[in-house]
Design an enzyme around this catalytic site. Structure first.
Site, PDB file in Angstrom:
ATOM      1  N   HIS A   1      -3.376  21.674   7.429  1.00 28.69           N
ATOM      2  CA  HIS A   1      -4.579  20.862   7.658  1.00 28.69           C
ATOM      3  C   HIS A   1      -4.834  20.016   6.413  1.00 28.69           C
ATOM      4  O   HIS A   1      -4.686  20.510   5.293  1.00 28.69           O
ATOM      5  CB  HIS A   1      -5.798  21.746   7.904  1.00 28.69           C
ATOM      6  CG  HIS A   1      -5.693  22.579   9.128  1.00 28.69           C
ATOM      7  ND1 HIS A   1      -5.039  23.799   9.152  1.00 28.69           N
ATOM      8  CD2 HIS A   1      -6.141  22.372  10.383  1.00 28.69           C
ATOM      9  CE1 HIS A   1      -5.104  24.296  10.366  1.00 28.69           C
ATOM     10  NE2 HIS A   1      -5.769  23.459  11.132  1.00 28.69           N
TER      11      HIS A   1
ATOM     12  N   LYS B   1       8.100  20.203  22.099  1.00 29.75           N
ATOM     13  CA  LYS B   1       9.061  19.204  21.615  1.00 29.75           C
ATOM     14  C   LYS B   1      10.354  19.884  21.168  1.00 29.75           C
ATOM     15  O   LYS B   1      11.445  19.388  21.438  1.00 29.75           O
ATOM     16  CB  LYS B   1       8.454  18.394  20.476  1.00 29.75           C
ATOM     17  CG  LYS B   1       7.350  17.470  20.951  1.00 29.75           C
ATOM     18  CD  LYS B   1       6.667  16.775  19.802  1.00 29.75           C
ATOM     19  CE  LYS B   1       5.544  15.894  20.321  1.00 29.75           C
ATOM     20  NZ  LYS B   1       4.789  15.259  19.228  1.00 29.75           N
TER      21      LYS B   1
END
Length: 106
Positions: A94, A54
């Site tokens: 995470h 991206k």
């Protein structure tokens, strides 16, 4: 300056070993084998590589994932991306069932 961000829902990863074979370089496979939570490791790597694409304004398949390496700085657990000899900043996080990554060309 360019940025890319991606998030992965870890529960969607069913066969993490197969995914590892598809996306990890040989150096990353060594890190993967030594990591205590392989599903979280592979989710973070996948998110990092998607975020890198991206940032580069590219889509899936334009660069083989194995060519985008997420490694650690010497003697640390600080990740960075190595692609074609150039280093890129990456942050991997995470939380519960999610892994996310942000990549920049700084």
């Amino acid at each position: 300056m360019h940025f890319g961000i991606d998030i992965v829902y870890i529960s969607r990863i069913k066969d993490y070993r197969r995914l590892a074979d598809f996306i990890l370089s040989n150096k990353e496979k060594i890190l993967f084998e030594n990591h205590p939570n392989k599903k979280h490791f592979i989710a973070g790597r996948y998110a990092s590589k998607e975020a890198f694409l991206k940032m580069k304004e590219m889509g899936l398949g334009q660069i083989p994932f194995k060519e985008i390496e997420v490694l650690y700085k010497k003697d640390t657990t600080i990740p960075y991306i190595l692609y074609q000899g150039k280093e890129y900043s990456v942050s991997i996080s995470h939380d519960g069932n999610y892994a996310m990554a942000m990549v920049s060309d700084l």
